[in-house]
Scaffold this motif. Sequence first.
Motif, mmCIF file in Angstrom:
data_model
loop_
_atom_site.group_PDB
_atom_site.id
_atom_site.type_symbol
_atom_site.label_atom_id
_atom_site.label_comp_id
_atom_site.label_asym_id
_atom_site.label_seq_id
_atom_site.Cartn_x
_atom_site.Cartn_y
_atom_site.Cartn_z
ATOM 1 N N GLY A 227 26.251 -61.143 37.209
ATOM 2 C CA GLY A 227 27.403 -62.071 36.594
ATOM 3 C C GLY A 227 28.387 -61.639 35.511
ATOM 4 N N VAL A 228 27.545 -61.079 34.489
ATOM 5 C CA VAL A 228 28.133 -60.567 33.227
ATOM 6 C C VAL A 228 29.056 -59.405 33.679
ATOM 7 C CG1 VAL A 228 27.730 -59.117 31.044
ATOM 8 C CG2 VAL A 228 26.387 -61.168 31.637
ATOM 9 N N LEU A 229 28.493 -58.388 34.738
ATOM 10 C CA LEU A 229 29.436 -57.191 35.042
ATOM 11 C C LEU A 229 30.510 -57.707 35.851
ATOM 12 C CD1 LEU A 229 28.440 -54.187 34.659
ATOM 13 C CD2 LEU A 229 27.414 -54.467 37.046
ATOM 14 N N PHE A 230 30.233 -58.823 36.849
ATOM 15 C CA PHE A 230 31.194 -59.089 37.628
ATOM 16 C C PHE A 230 32.523 -59.715 37.029
ATOM 17 C CE2 PHE A 230 33.470 -61.345 41.094
ATOM 18 C CZ PHE A 230 33.283 -60.581 42.168
ATOM 19 N N VAL B 34 26.044 -66.868 43.451
ATOM 20 C CA VAL B 34 24.935 -66.819 44.080
ATOM 21 C C VAL B 34 23.939 -66.170 43.142
ATOM 22 C CG1 VAL B 34 23.473 -67.009 46.134
ATOM 23 C CG2 VAL B 34 25.869 -67.091 46.254
ATOM 24 N N HIS B 35 24.180 -65.039 42.898
ATOM 25 C CA HIS B 35 23.516 -63.778 42.197
ATOM 26 C C HIS B 35 23.716 -63.371 40.980
ATOM 27 C CE1 HIS B 35 23.045 -63.052 46.875
ATOM 28 N NE2 HIS B 35 21.858 -63.262 46.298
ATOM 29 N N ASP B 36 24.491 -64.409 40.273
ATOM 30 C CA ASP B 36 25.129 -64.018 38.720
ATOM 31 C C ASP B 36 23.820 -63.742 37.948
ATOM 32 O OD1 ASP B 36 27.647 -64.452 39.545
ATOM 33 O OD2 ASP B 36 27.630 -66.169 38.315
ATOM 34 N N ASN B 37 22.663 -64.341 38.191
ATOM 35 C CA ASN B 37 21.467 -64.241 37.101
ATOM 36 C C ASN B 37 20.562 -62.864 37.614
ATOM 37 O OD1 ASN B 37 21.647 -65.961 34.942
ATOM 38 N ND2 ASN B 37 21.455 -67.544 36.290
ATOM 39 N N VAL B 38 21.134 -62.079 38.723
ATOM 40 C CA VAL B 38 20.064 -60.948 38.915
ATOM 41 C C VAL B 38 20.518 -59.603 37.992
ATOM 42 C CG1 VAL B 38 19.866 -59.276 40.899
ATOM 43 C CG2 VAL B 38 20.246 -61.767 41.559
ATOM 44 N N ASP B 39 19.197 -59.398 37.696
ATOM 45 C CA ASP B 39 19.458 -58.056 36.690
ATOM 46 C C ASP B 39 19.405 -56.791 37.416
ATOM 47 O OD1 ASP B 39 18.940 -59.311 33.999
ATOM 48 O OD2 ASP B 39 16.755 -59.815 35.022
ATOM 49 N N ILE B 40 20.650 -56.231 37.023
ATOM 50 C CA ILE B 40 20.949 -54.881 37.329
ATOM 51 C C ILE B 40 20.164 -53.867 36.395
ATOM 52 C CG2 ILE B 40 22.738 -53.068 37.865
ATOM 53 C CD1 ILE B 40 24.284 -55.623 38.682
ATOM 54 N N THR C 62 29.929 -49.977 45.037
ATOM 55 C CA THR C 62 29.741 -49.084 43.928
ATOM 56 C C THR C 62 28.095 -49.322 43.501
ATOM 57 O OG1 THR C 62 31.809 -48.984 43.061
ATOM 58 C CG2 THR C 62 30.133 -47.934 41.835
ATOM 59 N N LEU C 63 27.548 -50.466 43.540
ATOM 60 C CA LEU C 63 26.518 -50.964 42.958
ATOM 61 C C LEU C 63 25.306 -50.413 44.198
ATOM 62 C CD1 LEU C 63 26.641 -54.507 41.472
ATOM 63 C CD2 LEU C 63 25.736 -52.633 40.174
ATOM 64 N N LYS C 64 25.718 -50.784 45.555
ATOM 65 C CA LYS C 64 25.137 -50.178 46.471
ATOM 66 C C LYS C 64 24.648 -48.841 46.712
ATOM 67 C CE LYS C 64 25.017 -52.425 50.876
ATOM 68 N NZ LYS C 64 25.295 -53.029 51.810
ATOM 69 N N ALA C 65 25.860 -48.041 46.400
ATOM 70 C CA ALA C 65 25.798 -46.661 46.218
ATOM 71 C C ALA C 65 24.684 -46.154 45.388
ATOM 72 C CB ALA C 65 27.218 -45.927 46.186
ATOM 73 N N ALA C 66 25.035 -46.944 44.207
ATOM 74 C CA ALA C 66 24.242 -46.384 42.813
ATOM 75 C C ALA C 66 22.722 -46.610 43.246
ATOM 76 C CB ALA C 66 24.560 -47.219 41.784
ATOM 77 N N LYS C 67 22.313 -47.805 43.802
ATOM 78 C CA LYS C 67 21.016 -48.074 44.258
ATOM 79 C C LYS C 67 20.470 -47.198 45.051
ATOM 80 C CE LYS C 67 18.322 -52.078 45.653
ATOM 81 N NZ LYS C 67 18.137 -53.460 46.414
ATOM 82 N N ARG C 68 21.048 -46.888 46.124
ATOM 83 C CA ARG C 68 20.725 -45.984 47.230
ATOM 84 C C ARG C 68 20.418 -44.611 46.631
ATOM 85 N NH1 ARG C 68 24.710 -47.884 50.789
ATOM 86 N NH2 ARG C 68 26.201 -45.973 50.038
ATOM 87 N N ARG C 69 21.156 -44.390 45.558
ATOM 88 C CA ARG C 69 20.684 -42.761 44.788
ATOM 89 C C ARG C 69 19.541 -43.210 43.732
ATOM 90 N NH1 ARG C 69 25.999 -42.680 46.473
ATOM 91 N NH2 ARG C 69 26.973 -40.561 46.714
ATOM 92 N N LYS C 70 19.096 -44.432 43.717
ATOM 93 C CA LYS C 70 18.237 -44.733 42.719
ATOM 94 C C LYS C 70 18.528 -44.463 41.236
ATOM 95 C CE LYS C 70 14.550 -44.443 45.963
ATOM 96 N NZ LYS C 70 15.206 -45.332 47.023
ATOM 97 N N ILE C 71 19.639 -44.766 40.929
ATOM 98 C CA ILE C 71 20.172 -44.683 39.663
ATOM 99 C C ILE C 71 20.179 -46.091 39.013
ATOM 100 C CG2 ILE C 71 22.465 -44.501 38.364
ATOM 101 C CD1 ILE C 71 23.099 -42.370 40.654
ATOM 102 N N ILE C 72 20.400 -47.116 39.868
ATOM 103 C CA ILE C 72 20.087 -48.457 39.326
ATOM 104 C C ILE C 72 19.083 -49.087 40.331
ATOM 105 C CG2 ILE C 72 22.215 -48.511 38.101
ATOM 106 C CD1 ILE C 72 22.978 -50.573 40.699
ATOM 107 N N THR C 73 18.638 -50.268 39.919
ATOM 108 C CA THR C 73 17.850 -51.079 40.871
ATOM 109 C C THR C 73 18.019 -52.584 40.593
ATOM 110 O OG1 THR C 73 15.809 -51.713 41.838
ATOM 111 C CG2 THR C 73 15.925 -51.253 39.699
ATOM 112 N N TYR C 74 17.945 -53.411 41.711
ATOM 113 C CA TYR C 74 18.268 -54.919 41.801
ATOM 114 C C TYR C 74 17.716 -55.441 42.910
ATOM 115 C CZ TYR C 74 22.305 -53.718 44.447
ATOM 116 O OH TYR C 74 22.985 -53.411 45.527
ATOM 117 N N GLN C 75 17.349 -56.801 42.779
ATOM 118 C CA GLN C 75 16.700 -57.396 43.791
ATOM 119 C C GLN C 75 17.627 -57.809 45.104
ATOM 120 O OE1 GLN C 75 12.613 -57.907 42.253
ATOM 121 N NE2 GLN C 75 13.515 -58.351 44.515
ATOM 122 N N GLY C 76 17.288 -57.744 46.208
ATOM 123 C CA GLY C 76 18.178 -58.092 47.283
ATOM 124 C C GLY C 76 18.714 -56.912 47.834
#
Length: 82
Positions: free
Chosen positions: A32-35, A71-77, A50-64
């Motif tokens: 939510g902060v990022l958005f 809906v997902h404002d409190n999800v940690d990236i 961009t988040l999905k691409a970074a997650k695929r490259r194992k640069i970031i991670t998040y739930q889901g």
Amino acid sequence: TMNVEHEISLLIEEIRRLGTKNADGQVSVKFGVLFADEKCANLFEALVGTLKAAKRRKIITYQGELLLQGVHDNVDIVLLQD
């Protein structure tokens, strides 16, 4: 359009700018902060993509799989690489 690598490097910068270190010493930021951040809104045409691409490259991670504003404002990236 900007290339994905460039977008991801910008994303890393923004996570560092907006995030805080967690107990493991990794930088993390709420979706939510990022958005809601004005600079991010102007930087990224498709933040979620961009988040999905970074997650695929194992640069970031998040739930889901897909992050939705509200809906997902409190999800940690979490930044996995420094």
